[in-house]
Scaffold this motif. Sequence first.
Motif, PDB file in Angstrom:
ATOM      1  N   MET A 159       0.848  -1.188   0.000  1.00 40.47           N
ATOM      2  CA  MET A 159       0.000   0.000   0.000  1.00 40.47           C
ATOM      3  C   MET A 159       0.887   1.243   0.000  1.00 40.47           C
ATOM      4  O   MET A 159       1.830   1.344   0.786  1.00 40.47           O
ATOM      5  CB  MET A 159      -0.900   0.006   1.238  1.00 40.47           C
ATOM      6  CG  MET A 159      -1.868   1.180   1.304  1.00 40.47           C
ATOM      7  SD  MET A 159      -2.900   1.149   2.792  1.00 40.47           S
ATOM      8  CE  MET A 159      -3.812  -0.364   2.531  1.00 40.47           C
ATOM      9  N   SER A 160       0.608   2.164  -0.889  1.00 44.23           N
ATOM     10  CA  SER A 160       1.396   3.387  -0.997  1.00 44.23           C
ATOM     11  C   SER A 160       0.770   4.478  -0.126  1.00 44.23           C
ATOM     12  O   SER A 160      -0.389   4.854  -0.324  1.00 44.23           O
ATOM     13  CB  SER A 160       1.448   3.853  -2.458  1.00 44.23           C
ATOM     14  OG  SER A 160       2.130   5.074  -2.575  1.00 44.23           O
ATOM     15  N   CYS A 161       1.534   4.977   0.837  1.00 42.32           N
ATOM     16  CA  CYS A 161       1.070   6.033   1.742  1.00 42.32           C
ATOM     17  C   CYS A 161       2.027   7.206   1.675  1.00 42.32           C
ATOM     18  O   CYS A 161       3.252   7.024   1.598  1.00 42.32           O
ATOM     19  CB  CYS A 161       0.999   5.515   3.177  1.00 42.32           C
ATOM     20  SG  CYS A 161      -0.042   4.062   3.409  1.00 42.32           S
ATOM     21  N   THR A 162       1.486   8.415   1.709  1.00 44.04           N
ATOM     22  CA  THR A 162       2.322   9.616   1.674  1.00 44.04           C
ATOM     23  C   THR A 162       1.814  10.625   2.699  1.00 44.04           C
ATOM     24  O   THR A 162       0.635  10.642   3.060  1.00 44.04           O
ATOM     25  CB  THR A 162       2.317  10.283   0.281  1.00 44.04           C
ATOM     26  OG1 THR A 162       0.961  10.645  -0.059  1.00 44.04           O
ATOM     27  CG2 THR A 162       2.854   9.347  -0.779  1.00 44.04           C
ATOM     28  N   ALA A 163       2.708  11.477   3.146  1.00 43.88           N
ATOM     29  CA  ALA A 163       2.386  12.630   3.998  1.00 43.88           C
ATOM     30  C   ALA A 163       3.408  13.704   3.652  1.00 43.88           C
ATOM     31  O   ALA A 163       4.607  13.536   3.895  1.00 43.88           O
ATOM     32  CB  ALA A 163       2.457  12.267   5.476  1.00 43.88           C
ATOM     33  N   LYS A 164       2.943  14.798   3.064  1.00 46.96           N
ATOM     34  CA  LYS A 164       3.889  15.794   2.591  1.00 46.96           C
ATOM     35  C   LYS A 164       3.296  17.197   2.709  1.00 46.96           C
ATOM     36  O   LYS A 164       2.080  17.381   2.778  1.00 46.96           O
ATOM     37  CB  LYS A 164       4.256  15.521   1.137  1.00 46.96           C
ATOM     38  CG  LYS A 164       3.082  15.535   0.173  1.00 46.96           C
ATOM     39  CD  LYS A 164       3.503  15.146  -1.238  1.00 46.96           C
ATOM     40  CE  LYS A 164       2.320  15.148  -2.203  1.00 46.96           C
ATOM     41  NZ  LYS A 164       2.714  14.726  -3.561  1.00 46.96           N
ATOM     42  N   LYS A 165       4.182  18.177   2.729  1.00 41.08           N
ATOM     43  CA  LYS A 165       3.747  19.562   2.792  1.00 41.08           C
ATOM     44  C   LYS A 165       3.060  19.952   1.487  1.00 41.08           C
ATOM     45  O   LYS A 165       3.455  19.521   0.405  1.00 41.08           O
ATOM     46  CB  LYS A 165       4.935  20.478   3.068  1.00 41.08           C
ATOM     47  CG  LYS A 165       5.511  20.309   4.470  1.00 41.08           C
ATOM     48  CD  LYS A 165       6.636  21.296   4.750  1.00 41.08           C
ATOM     49  CE  LYS A 165       7.152  21.141   6.169  1.00 41.08           C
ATOM     50  NZ  LYS A 165       8.242  22.105   6.471  1.00 41.08           N
ATOM     51  N   SER A 166       2.033  20.773   1.627  1.00 36.10           N
ATOM     52  CA  SER A 166       1.240  21.172   0.478  1.00 36.10           C
ATOM     53  C   SER A 166       0.698  22.576   0.722  1.00 36.10           C
ATOM     54  O   SER A 166       1.113  23.258   1.661  1.00 36.10           O
ATOM     55  CB  SER A 166       0.113  20.153   0.270  1.00 36.10           C
ATOM     56  OG  SER A 166      -0.663  20.470  -0.861  1.00 36.10           O
ATOM     57  N   ARG A 167      -0.233  23.015  -0.113  1.00 32.62           N
ATOM     58  CA  ARG A 167      -0.915  24.304   0.054  1.00 32.62           C
ATOM     59  C   ARG A 167      -2.408  24.079  -0.117  1.00 32.62           C
ATOM     60  O   ARG A 167      -2.843  23.261  -0.920  1.00 32.62           O
ATOM     61  CB  ARG A 167      -0.440  25.342  -0.965  1.00 32.62           C
ATOM     62  CG  ARG A 167       1.046  25.564  -1.047  1.00 32.62           C
ATOM     63  CD  ARG A 167       1.605  26.312   0.119  1.00 32.62           C
ATOM     64  NE  ARG A 167       1.122  27.685   0.220  1.00 32.62           N
ATOM     65  CZ  ARG A 167       1.538  28.528   1.168  1.00 32.62           C
ATOM     66  NH1 ARG A 167       2.410  28.130   2.081  1.00 32.62           N
ATOM     67  NH2 ARG A 167       1.059  29.766   1.215  1.00 32.62           N
ATOM     68  N   PHE A 168      -3.181  24.826   0.674  1.00 33.68           N
ATOM     69  CA  PHE A 168      -4.630  24.813   0.515  1.00 33.68           C
ATOM     70  C   PHE A 168      -5.127  26.245   0.629  1.00 33.68           C
ATOM     71  O   PHE A 168      -4.955  26.887   1.676  1.00 33.68           O
ATOM     72  CB  PHE A 168      -5.303  23.932   1.579  1.00 33.68           C
ATOM     73  CG  PHE A 168      -6.804  23.894   1.451  1.00 33.68           C
ATOM     74  CD1 PHE A 168      -7.407  23.045   0.542  1.00 33.68           C
ATOM     75  CD2 PHE A 168      -7.598  24.746   2.202  1.00 33.68           C
ATOM     76  CE1 PHE A 168      -8.780  23.023   0.401  1.00 33.68           C
ATOM     77  CE2 PHE A 168      -8.982  24.731   2.074  1.00 33.68           C
ATOM     78  CZ  PHE A 168      -9.573  23.873   1.165  1.00 33.68           C
ATOM     79  N   LEU A 169      -5.697  26.768  -0.449  1.00 33.07           N
ATOM     80  CA  LEU A 169      -6.135  28.168  -0.503  1.00 33.07           C
ATOM     81  C   LEU A 169      -5.045  29.105   0.002  1.00 33.07           C
ATOM     82  O   LEU A 169      -5.279  30.001   0.805  1.00 33.07           O
ATOM     83  CB  LEU A 169      -7.432  28.349   0.292  1.00 33.07           C
ATOM     84  CG  LEU A 169      -8.653  27.566  -0.214  1.00 33.07           C
ATOM     85  CD1 LEU A 169      -9.864  27.858   0.639  1.00 33.07           C
ATOM     86  CD2 LEU A 169      -8.938  27.878  -1.681  1.00 33.07           C
ATOM     87  N   ASN A 170      -3.840  28.830  -0.459  1.00 28.86           N
ATOM     88  CA  ASN A 170      -2.654  29.630  -0.160  1.00 28.86           C
ATOM     89  C   ASN A 170      -2.199  29.526   1.294  1.00 28.86           C
ATOM     90  O   ASN A 170      -1.399  30.346   1.757  1.00 28.86           O
ATOM     91  CB  ASN A 170      -2.865  31.107  -0.514  1.00 28.86           C
ATOM     92  CG  ASN A 170      -1.565  31.805  -0.849  1.00 28.86           C
ATOM     93  OD1 ASN A 170      -0.637  31.189  -1.399  1.00 28.86           O
ATOM     94  ND2 ASN A 170      -1.459  33.078  -0.512  1.00 28.86           N
ATOM     95  N   GLU A 171      -2.699  28.528   2.005  1.00 26.99           N
ATOM     96  CA  GLU A 171      -2.253  28.278   3.378  1.00 26.99           C
ATOM     97  C   GLU A 171      -1.344  27.053   3.396  1.00 26.99           C
ATOM     98  O   GLU A 171      -1.519  26.116   2.609  1.00 26.99           O
ATOM     99  CB  GLU A 171      -3.457  28.018   4.293  1.00 26.99           C
ATOM    100  CG  GLU A 171      -4.423  29.168   4.422  1.00 26.99           C
ATOM    101  CD  GLU A 171      -3.878  30.302   5.260  1.00 26.99           C
ATOM    102  OE1 GLU A 171      -3.056  30.037   6.158  1.00 26.99           O
ATOM    103  OE2 GLU A 171      -4.292  31.458   5.016  1.00 26.99           O
ATOM    104  N   GLU A 172      -0.403  27.039   4.334  1.00 26.39           N
ATOM    105  CA  GLU A 172       0.436  25.864   4.512  1.00 26.39           C
ATOM    106  C   GLU A 172      -0.427  24.696   4.968  1.00 26.39           C
ATOM    107  O   GLU A 172      -1.249  24.835   5.875  1.00 26.39           O
ATOM    108  CB  GLU A 172       1.539  26.136   5.532  1.00 26.39           C
ATOM    109  CG  GLU A 172       2.546  27.168   5.066  1.00 26.39           C
ATOM    110  CD  GLU A 172       3.670  27.364   6.071  1.00 26.39           C
ATOM    111  OE1 GLU A 172       3.625  26.719   7.146  1.00 26.39           O
ATOM    112  OE2 GLU A 172       4.586  28.150   5.784  1.00 26.39           O
TER     113      GLU A 172
END
Length: 326
Positions: free
Chosen positions: A1-14
């Motif tokens: 099973m491939s699982c990820t957790a990474k930094k992203s952006r949501f509506l220009n928020e961290e």
Amino acid sequence: MSCTAKKSRFLNEEAILMENEYLEAVLVPGWGSNLISLKWKPGGLSLLKTPETKEEYDANPFLFGIPILFPPNRIDQGRFTYDGKTYQLPINEKPLQNHLHGFLHDKKWTLIKAEADDQKSMAQTVLHADEHPDIQSIFPHSFSIVITYRLEGKQLQMDASVVNHGKEPMPLGLGYHTSFRYPFNEKGDKAQCLFSLPTEKQWVLTDRLLPTGEYHVTEEFKTGRTAAGERLDDIFAAEVDQEGNSTADICDRLADIRLSYQCDSHFKHWVVYNGTSDDSDLLCLEPYTWMTNAPNLDLPHEVTGFQALGPREEAVMKSKIIIGGV
């Protein structure tokens, strides 16, 4: 099973993006550690009501994602007394003269870590009350709260750990204003989307939506019913199974999805809320460790759920959302 957790952006928020083959979740630590989006990938469904713009979110942040309520729901006049100390919380529900939903949902939380392995993805956030003078001015206790979010298989798990770092006991009430999309099906057919609660006890409310201390017995929420055609803002005492858990369910036949919201024995009450208009597109199932206005009710603590956390004590409160087919 491939699982990820990474930094992203949501509506220009961290943000933190967590993902496995079944689920995708977005956490925004700066918005009160709100898990703002949860998607069921096999059906291509968004399960939580998620804002499309920052302006939409700011207009009423309680209606999106999973806001953390501490303390949950309403406090009469924002005032209560415990252990010889009087607390005065701001009256932010002015028409009803209540305090509503606590003081953690609008704070910036700190990301501790975000990581993934073959089995799960996780993110962990923390808030230290000592770092927030506005909290100390109304709730003068030294405490921290850590929320751990995990995606594992078809489950979202949320563990809340509260530690009292002070020398005096502190009142402890926690809840989640979990805002599900309603219905899940693309046709918007609410009649095909039923929810159920493990309860026979519904608390009677005043015109200010505060419990009177009395209740009436009802069976209609145990067997499954639609949230269409009736405004709901009601409080129910949870019934627990042999393991001490209570579980609310949503089943949408057209979308071929069943969602089970399971909480441990700390969560003694549920609130059901479905907005203020007939065309509302949400259903909030809100598990609470204490009921609305619990500190002011003349009822036993084992009934209201009111509790205090002693000096140097820790309480860990666990819940999870399990998704599958009908």
